[in-house]
Scaffold this active site. Structure first.
Site, PDB file in Angstrom:
ATOM      1  N   GLU A  36       0.691  -1.277  -0.041  1.00 50.75           N
ATOM      2  CA  GLU A  36      -0.114  -0.093  -0.074  1.00 50.75           C
ATOM      3  C   GLU A  36       1.074   1.395  -0.062  1.00 50.75           C
ATOM      4  OE1 GLU A  36      -2.946  -0.011   3.110  1.00 50.75           O
ATOM      5  OE2 GLU A  36      -3.590  -1.888   2.244  1.00 50.75           O
ATOM      6  N   GLU A  95      -4.817  -9.611   2.152  1.00 50.27           N
ATOM      7  CA  GLU A  95      -5.649  -9.213   3.614  1.00 50.27           C
ATOM      8  C   GLU A  95      -7.083  -9.130   3.035  1.00 50.27           C
ATOM      9  OE1 GLU A  95      -2.437  -5.903   5.246  1.00 50.27           O
ATOM     10  OE2 GLU A  95      -4.483  -5.339   5.010  1.00 50.27           O
TER      11      GLU A  95
END
Length: 593
Positions: free
Chosen positions: A215, A315
């Protein structure tokens, strides 16, 4: 009892190829489960229960010998990549991740609680011995760790995980030494950290792959940072080849936002040497009671159906409704999604302030299962994903086209130069003014702020990097002290030529010092290619020296150091007892009927 459950699954779960050994045609025994059984349980058990026929099979001397060999085998079958799929290397069965994020006090966005240190989960033998058996209850075959200490010993935890048939996907960075989205760099310090993690973990057959970033780009105003992450992917992949390690993937984990398509295309486009080997997707769109369509799982599956490398949920597990139901598990491992996705990793094992935990750790250091654990256990027990055989699989997808640079996407396809400490060493030796060896971080920051401010002059063009324009100084990949030395020298040379009133231009309040420049034969070409301004392209350079010691990593004092004295009992002693038990059976000619 857990042993009884393992006995029930010794054969019924043996269709999973990792650690499975042949018993008879079409039938396999799960060696990983066998190694977890207490010897007394093995002796008392006299039937293998098959799910289809409940048939009773005698344990022959040949089978017992096979079991001894299975117990002695320490390694799991490495995972390999072909096209957009993961496969077990030996038998070519497709591999689907049933994973858990496993790191204490560490957020998925790369931040940590309680300071700048981190707790290395693979160096904490006590925690591994406590947690691995719980993971097996969730049928876990993969964990993701976000920061490990490349100088620590991970043998015991990695062996426990291997014995349980669990693979590891490891992020290469750590909070204080990784690519920062707000001021991205790809330099020698970060490169040393990343390759140090690779060196540390590549000796384990259950290391599945590495994330070069997580990210990093998450807003339109920081998309240029992706150029630096992609450079990291390129150089870590090249390092793995250079060190002659086994083939292993290097990927990236992205968040789920409006940049998803540009990000996926950017990291996949171009030549294979600089593109990702797999794509991790952090997705939390299935919340509470939802569906394949309403959660946008269907849309994401269609988008990635043409991707040419494996994709998986790095995730997942929305917690806006609690306790979590994990209804998405059945969809993720169902026929509609397994054509595209290679499973996923639930966030996360530990209960923290963000309330995503499967277990809570009490003051007595014991783990307590939470309702999310029970729900996940129930859902994961329902899934049996089926895939394709590697031998019969012929990939047809191609790399994605690179996104167009525009208002939203600014990362250039021209990537930063590869870190090369030999080049940086040549540069520093050629200077008349350099940084003192004992300069601290505050002084480095203060002097950079002054020297690299265009209002004060052009002293940093040789060390700056711009991921949007694709313009990089020849020495932008050097470490911070080396880059500051270049800026000191640029100022010194300018002042010497143009401002004779400045009688001490190489001082900077004691942060700089003069030196006699050196010009070794091997360095002359490098200095010439970079030019006086340092903006030239170095196309021919000396080979970098090995520096992958993991320097710059920060490890918690509660990690490796506090557990080294604890003996590994959980599997090593049991395994030895297992050898003795089965050897005794073989020696006596005993056949269990």
């Amino acid at each position: 009892m857990e042993d009884e459950e393992d006995l029930e699954k010794l054969v019924s779960d043996s269709m999973e190829p990792s650690g499975a050994i042949p018993y008879s045609p079409g039938l396999y025994i799960n060696a990983a489960r066998l190694k977890r059984l207490r010897p007394i349980t093995l002796i008392s058990w006299d039937i293998f229960k098959f799910p289809d026929s409940k048939m009773r099979i005698g344990l022959t001397l040949a089978a017992a010998a096979t079991l001894v060999a299975a117990c002695a085998a320490a390694d799991v079958d490495p995972i390999v990549i072909k096209g957009s799929k993961f496969f077990y290397k030996t038998n070519g069965t497709e591999f689907f991740m049933r994973g858990i994020a496993y790191q204490e006090d560490y957020s998925s966005n790369g931040t940590i609680s309680g300071g700048n240190t981190y707790h290395d989960p693979l160096a904490d033998t006590t925690a591994c011995a406590r947690d691995v058996p719980l993971m097996t209850q969730l049928r876990t075959n993969t964990i993701r760790v976000y920061a490990v200490d490349p100088t620590a010993n991970h043998d015991q935890c990695m062996q426990m995980l291997s014995d349980a048939g669990i693979y590891v996907v490891a992020d290469l960075g750590e909070p204080q030494n990784s690519i920062n989205r707000d001021s991205p760099q790809w330099n020698q310090e970060i490169y040393s950290r990343y390759t140090g993690v690779v060196d540390n973990l590549m000796k384990y057959s259950n290391t599945l792959g590495f994330f070069a970033g997580n990210e990093v780009t998450n807003m339109p105003n920081n998309t240029e940072a992706s150029a630096f992450v992609k450079a990291a992917v390129r150089d870590v992949k090249a390092y793995i080849v250079q060190k002659k390690y086994r083939p292993i993937g290097v990927g990236y984990a992205t968040n789920d936002d409006d940049l998803r398509s540009d990000l996926a295309d950017y990291f996949n486009c171009g030549d294979a040497a600089s593109s990702i080997d797999f794509w991790g997707y952090n997705i939390y769109s299935w919340c509470g009671t939802s569906s394949y369509k309403d959660s946008h799982y269907q849309e994401r599956t269609e988008e990635f159906s043409s991707y040419n490398v494996p994709v998986f949920f790095a995730e997942y597990g929305c917690n806006t409704q609690q306790p979590r139901k994990f209804d998405e598990v059945v969809a993720l491992y169902g026929t509609e999604m397994t054509k595209v996705w290679s499973g996923g990793i639930v966030y996360m094992y530990y209960q923290e302030t963000n309330d995503y935990g499967l277990v809570s750790i009490g003051s007595d250091d014991q783990a307590t299962k939470l309702p999310d654990f029970t729900a996940l256990s129930s859902q994961i027990a329902k899934v049996t994903p089926s895939g394709v055989a590697m031998a019969s699989y012929s990939p047809t997808n191609s790399p994605q086209p690179c996104p167009t640079q525009e208002r939203v996407w600014s990362a250039n396809t021209t990537l930063p130069p590869s870190p090369n400490n030999a080049v940086c060493d040549c540069m520093v030796k050629s200077l008349n003014c350099t940084a003192r060896s004992d300069i601290d971080d505050d002084a480095i920051t203060t002097n950079f702020d002054y020297l690299c401010n265009p209002a004060n002059g052009d002293y940093c063009s040789g060390i700056l990097a711009n991921g949007s324009t694709g313009v990089y100084g020849a020495y932008s990949m050097c470490n911070s002290k080396e880059r500051l030395a270049w800026a000191f020298n640029a100022f010194f040379m300018d002042q010497t030529r143009n401002n004779p009133q400045n009688t001490n231009p190489c001082d900077f309040k004691g942060a700089a010092r003069k030196q006699t420049p050196e010009s070794a034969q091997t360095c002359r070409s490098v200095i010439s290619q970079a030019g006086d301004s340092g903006t030239g392209s170095i196309t021919s350079a000396p080979s970098p020296a090995s520096t992958s010691s993991g320097g710059g990593s920060v490890s918690s004092s509660t990690g490796a150091a506090s557990v080294l004295a604890i003996p590994m009992f959980s599997f090593g002693m049991l395994r030895m007892a297992g050898y003795i038990t089965i050897a005794a059976l073989v020696g006596a000619g005993l056949v269990l009927l």
